[in-house]
Design an enzyme around this catalytic site. Structure first.
Site, short mmCIF file in Angstrom:
data_model
loop_
_atom_site.label_atom_id
_atom_site.label_comp_id
_atom_site.label_asym_id
_atom_site.label_seq_id
_atom_site.Cartn_x
_atom_site.Cartn_y
_atom_site.Cartn_z
N ALA A 259 0.74 -1.14 -0.16
CA ALA A 259 0.10 0.06 -0.08
C ALA A 259 1.05 1.37 0.03
CB ALA A 259 -0.93 0.15 1.26
N ASN A 262 0.15 8.21 0.10
CA ASN A 262 -0.07 9.21 -0.52
C ASN A 262 -1.02 10.29 0.14
OD1 ASN A 262 1.18 8.02 -3.10
ND2 ASN A 262 -0.98 6.82 -2.86
N HIS A 294 -0.93 1.45 9.58
CA HIS A 294 0.34 1.93 8.84
C HIS A 294 0.50 3.17 7.93
CE1 HIS A 294 4.77 1.04 7.99
NE2 HIS A 294 4.32 1.66 6.65
N GLU A 295 -0.38 2.69 6.89
CA GLU A 295 -0.60 4.17 6.01
C GLU A 295 -1.16 5.11 6.54
OE1 GLU A 295 1.27 3.14 3.42
OE2 GLU A 295 1.08 1.03 3.82
N HIS A 298 1.47 7.10 8.55
CA HIS A 298 2.38 7.81 7.84
C HIS A 298 1.93 9.25 7.72
CE1 HIS A 298 5.74 5.27 6.51
NE2 HIS A 298 4.66 4.54 5.85
N GLU A 317 9.64 4.56 7.68
CA GLU A 317 9.37 3.29 8.01
C GLU A 317 9.43 2.44 9.08
OE1 GLU A 317 7.29 2.49 5.65
OE2 GLU A 317 7.72 3.75 3.90
N1 B3K Z 1 5.79 3.59 1.67
C1 B3K Z 1 5.30 2.54 0.70
C2 B3K Z 1 6.45 1.81 0.21
C3 B3K Z 1 6.89 2.15 -1.09
C4 B3K Z 1 7.65 1.11 -1.87
C5 B3K Z 1 8.39 1.60 -2.93
N2 B3K Z 1 9.05 0.56 -3.77
C6 B3K Z 1 4.42 1.74 1.67
C7 B3K Z 1 4.86 1.74 3.07
O1 B3K Z 1 5.60 1.31 3.66
O2 B3K Z 1 3.96 2.27 3.73
ZN ZN Z 2 5.31 2.50 5.30
#
Ligand code: B3K
Ligand code: ZN
Length: 866
Positions: A259, A262, A294-295, A298, A317
């Site tokens: 996932a 954005n 998790h998303e 972020h 991360e």
């Molecule tokens: N930030 C994205 C991962 C992107 C991977 C690109 N190759 C998902 C995450 O860690 O939440």
């Molecule tokens: Zn992540």
């Protein structure tokens, strides 16, 4: 190709304040107009250099004046304009082809819809731009499309929608928060929505929308529920509120990984979003809950505060995994969650740390950043933060987080800046701790204890050593927090004194090469329960007597160590047998102890299910280099058989007694009961026979949810024969139109340990439902075979290796990122029996010699061969 190095970091020469993007969406020829408001950040006179790949440039203008061909230089990956002013507006127009984009990076089509994936460097395939995370700009996005794409989505707030003079639909979005371009997203297509809302702690109402394939919105309900719980949790645990008035998630089928966070518009692999009892397993529910969290998390750790450069990836991360693990522990129970997290850490990160791809949590060079979305950066990155919290205490940790949010909000920053916040609030010198970020490898910690009955003193000595990893021969000693307590011979907690204070448990910090502590008031011979809760990502060995583990297995107050004790006993028994020296008495004793643990009324089913699962063949291979996968498989089967015989009554009783009547609920307690019931069936299936086959068939046919259906199918697979074949057919007939369920059908067959499994897997690549261009399907079959079927992948004649290498070469032609992710099972060739290792290496060499490899695959293959 030359690697990119952390030490070469330079601030951007130009900053972008505003971006206006205008998309004219057509599958084969999308036009992208970009208007950037640029400002010089460095040396006067330096030219403007932008990133771009696979772009057809139609026009370039500076401050409204179109540039002639000679006024800029276009190369394969860059556009350079000399002599630009200190502040100006750049306008470009390019054409791109989303329909031809099978790398699934940038703007591409999935299921007839437009969608994007920009992290890490996909934005440069959409338009000319300084594609680096430390350039933060405010985005306004306009898009126009035909009626086949009725929903037009991007980041932030919807400003305007309507129809243009040509009758086509358009929408304009504005994101008020400056962001790096890797957080840009666009989705266009026909989608159903599930809508809800959330009122933040300060009373703001946020609209929540989950967009899915038409007809699927009921399957988004669990994700929506998980989202609302995540939003509340982040307010309570970290004081973080959501900041926009709208939060959207879109599910797509074709996605290279899980996932993407954005801003305001998360995009999810549909496998991590859609769930209902009939089509999703409890594990799916669990992963959906944690990935949604998790998303969402972020938004603060990643988006509001982002990374200065990609070497700082763990800053967002590792920290966000730490946060989602804490959330899951709160939702599902701390001990069980911790065991699952550590299992995953060991299976993936410990293995990585022992191989050619070992790298620090913050690496110092790379060829392709995509290759660094690794278990080390994610999972070990989370462990490092967990240790930080243990070392400075929960209160100081929270204060440090508050300071980090306050100080760095709206910025792109570094791991140093993050750690400085904790040093500041705790008044501690964290410079030795920082080595956890810079040093690769898993420390080996040794514990020795000496108890003096006359004085009641227990002297504990901890020492450490980290083995060399590629490019890092000499290792420093790291601060290692070791949580420990004592048990008496009956497994009861044994109290002690430390510095005159009575205690049940303490945190000893191993600093330097060796640390010694003396506990007093230890009145009977102690069993030392060390590294409780897996307080540090290290490999611990100790001078414990063999019987101590049984004491721990029966009664350690720390459930992690209770589980760990069982795993260690099982591991040693299997490896002894694999090495030709089976310990039959020990195996009987283990089966006895397992029986008692399974009958313990006080412990919960989810925990018992974990206890009953023997270490995987991969774990056992990591623990016994040079590994002999066939011997490991046979020895593990032998122990499974012994448990099946010895525990038959207990296992049958569990299977019968845990039957769920009533309505399905995905909650942790219900899932735990299903897990134990299915684990009992799997254990029984170690001893084939008509009775257990009938039991498994009945289980499969009676299943009213996917967890139980897969449990039944799994047992039938282990038993093999006609019952399995007909269940597989039945399953396919029922689910052939459900891609996510068919992924499970493929994955199950890839895990089949029977001797002809590879032939079947190879035949499945020609199945009408197989499509290597869909990463979920490819992973279900090929990655599962290579990573979860060691007995067949490591076939003596090398056929398993050859199969994987062929797949890597084929996939690399169109999807380098996903091809590269398949390299790892071959990369560990040094850990296997020399004849097998040589065959694995030969396949890596064959790949390396192929023409036109991607940088992604080149980097991993060449490091594996170094
Ligand atoms: N930030 C994205 C991962 C992107 C991977 C690109 N190759 C998902 C995450 O860690 O939440
Ligand atoms: Zn992540």
């Amino acid at each position: 190709p030359a690697p990119i190095r952390l030490t070469d970091y330079r601030p951007p020469a130009f900053l972008v304040d505003e971006v206006h993007l205008d998309f004219d969406l057509k599958p084969e020829a999308t036009r992208v107009k970009a208007r950037l408001t640029l400002r010089r950040n460095g040396e006067t006179g330096a030219p403007l250099r932008l990133d771009g790949e696979r772009l057809k440039t139609l026009s370039v203008a500076v401050d409204g004046r179109a540039l002639a061909a000679g006024e800029f230089t276009e190369e394969a990956h860059s556009l350079t304009i000399p002599g630009v002013p200190d502040a100006f507006v750049l306008e470009t127009e390019v054409e791109i082809n989303p329909a031809a984009n099978k790398a699934l990076e940038g703007l591409y089509m999935s299921g007839g819809r437009f969608c994007t994936q920009c992290e890490a460097e996909g934005f440069r395939t959409i338009t000319w731009y300084p594609d680096r995370p430390d350039v933060l700009a405010r985005f306004t996005v306009r898009m126009t499309a035909d009626d086949s794409w009725p929903r037009l989505l991007s980041n932030g707030n919807l400003v305007e929608t309507g129809r243009g003079t040509d009758g086509r639909r358009y929408a304009v979005w504005n994101d008020p928060f400056p962001k790096p371009c890797y957080l840009f997203a666009l989705v266009a297509g026909e989608l159903d929505e599930l809508a809800d809302s959330f009122v933040t702690a300060s009373g703001r109402k946020v609209e929540l929308k989950v967009f899915v394939d038409p007809g699927m919105s009921a399957r988004a309900a669990y994700a929506m529920d998980a989202l609302k719980r995540s939003m509340r949790w982040d307010e309570e645990a970290f004081g973080r509120e959501y900041d926009l008035d709208l939060f959207m998630i879109v599910a797509v089928r074709d996605f290279n990984f899980g996932a993407m966070e954005n801003k305001g518009l998360n995009i999810f692999n549909s496998s991590l979003l859609l769930a209902d009892p009939e089509t999703a397993t409890d594990l799916d529910y669990e992963r959906i809950e944690s990935v949604v969290a998790h998303e969402y998390f972020h938004n603060w750790t990643g988006n509001r505060i982002t990374c200065r450069d990609w070497f700082q990836l763990c800053l967002k991360e590792g920290l966000t995994v730490f946060r989602d693990q804490a959330f899951s522990a709160d939702m599902r129970g701390e001990a069980v969650q911790r065991i699952k997290d550590v299992k995953a850490l060991r299976a993936r990160q410990f293995a990585e740390d022992q191989g050619p791809l070992a790298h620090p949590v913050r690496p110092s060079s790379y060829l392709k950043i995509d290759n660094f979305y690794t278990a080390t950066i994610y999972e070990k990155g989370a462990e490092v933060i967990r240790m930080l919290k243990a070392l400075i205490g929960a209160q100081a940790f929270r204060k440090g987080m508050d300071l980090y949010f306050e100080r760095w909000d709206g910025h792109a920053t570094t791991v140093e800046a993050f750690i400085a916040c904790f040093a500041e609030v705790s008044g501690r010198d964290l410079s030795a701790f920082f080595a956890w970020y810079e040093q690769a490898g898993t420390p080996r910690v040794r514990l020795a204890s000496r108890w003096t009955p006359e004085t009641g003193e227990l002297e504990i000595t901890l020492t450490q050593r980290t083995p060399a990893t590629p490019g890092q021969a000499d290792k420093r000693a790291l601060p290692v927090p070791v949580r420990l307590g004592l048990l008496d011979a009956e497994g009861r907690t044994l109290a002690f004194e430390l510095d005159g204070e009575a205690a049940d448990e303490t945190l000893v910090v191993l600093e330097g090469e060796e640390t010694r502590v003396t506990l007093t008031g230890v009145t009977s011979r102690p069993v030392v329960s060390a590294l409780r809760g897996f307080s540090a990502p290290v490999e611990l060995s100790s001078d414990a007597r063999p019987g101590d583990r049984y004491v721990q297995l029966a009664g350690d107050a720390d459930l992690f160590n209770r589980w760990e004790a069982g795993q260690e006993v099982a591991r040693d028994l299997i490896l002894a047998r694999a090495g030709g020296a089976p310990d039959e008495v020990g195996e009987e004793r283990f089966a006895e102890a397992m029986g008692r643990a399974l009958n313990d009324q006080a412990s919960e089913p989810a925990f018992k299910a974990l206890l009953l699962a023997l270490p995987t063949e991969s774990d056992l291979a990591v623990a016994s280099p040079p590994a002999d996968p066939a011997a490991i498989h046979a020895a593990r089967q032998a122990l499974r058989l012994r448990l099946a015989v010895h525990l038959e009554d207990t296992l049958k009783r569990l299977h019968l007694g845990l039957q769920d009547g009533g309505e399905f609920s995905p909650d942790a307690a219900s899932a735990g009961r299903r897990a134990l019931r299915n684990a009992a069936l799997e254990a029984l299936a170690a001893r084939p026979g008509a009775e257990v086959t009938a039991l498994a068939e009945g289980h499969y046919r009676a299943a009213s949810n996917m967890t139980d259906a897969m449990g039944g199918l799994n047992a039938l697979m282990l038993l093999g024969g006609g019952a399995f074949t007909s269940a597989l057919e039945d399953f396919r007939a029922r689910w052939k139109d459900e891609p996510l369920v068919m992924d499970k059908w493929f994955a199950l067959q890839a895990r089949d340990p029977s001797p002809d499994a590879l032939d079947k897997v190879a035949a499945l690549t020609a199945h009408p439902d197989f499509d290597a261009r869909v990463p979920n399907r490819l992973r279900a079959l090929v990655a599962t075979f290579a990573s979860a079927n060691p007995a067949r992948f490591h076939a003596e004649d090398g056929s398993g290796y050859r199969f994987l290498a062929d797949q890597i070469l084929a996939v690399d032609r169109f999807n380098p990122m996903t091809a590269a992710r398949l390299v790892e099972p071959l990369g560990s060739w040094r850990r296997y029996r020399p004849d097998l290792g040589a065959r694995m290496k030969a396949e890596l060499e064959r790949i390396a010699a192929a023409p036109d490899l991607s940088r992604n695959v080149v980097e991993l293959v060449s490091r594996a061969l170094e």
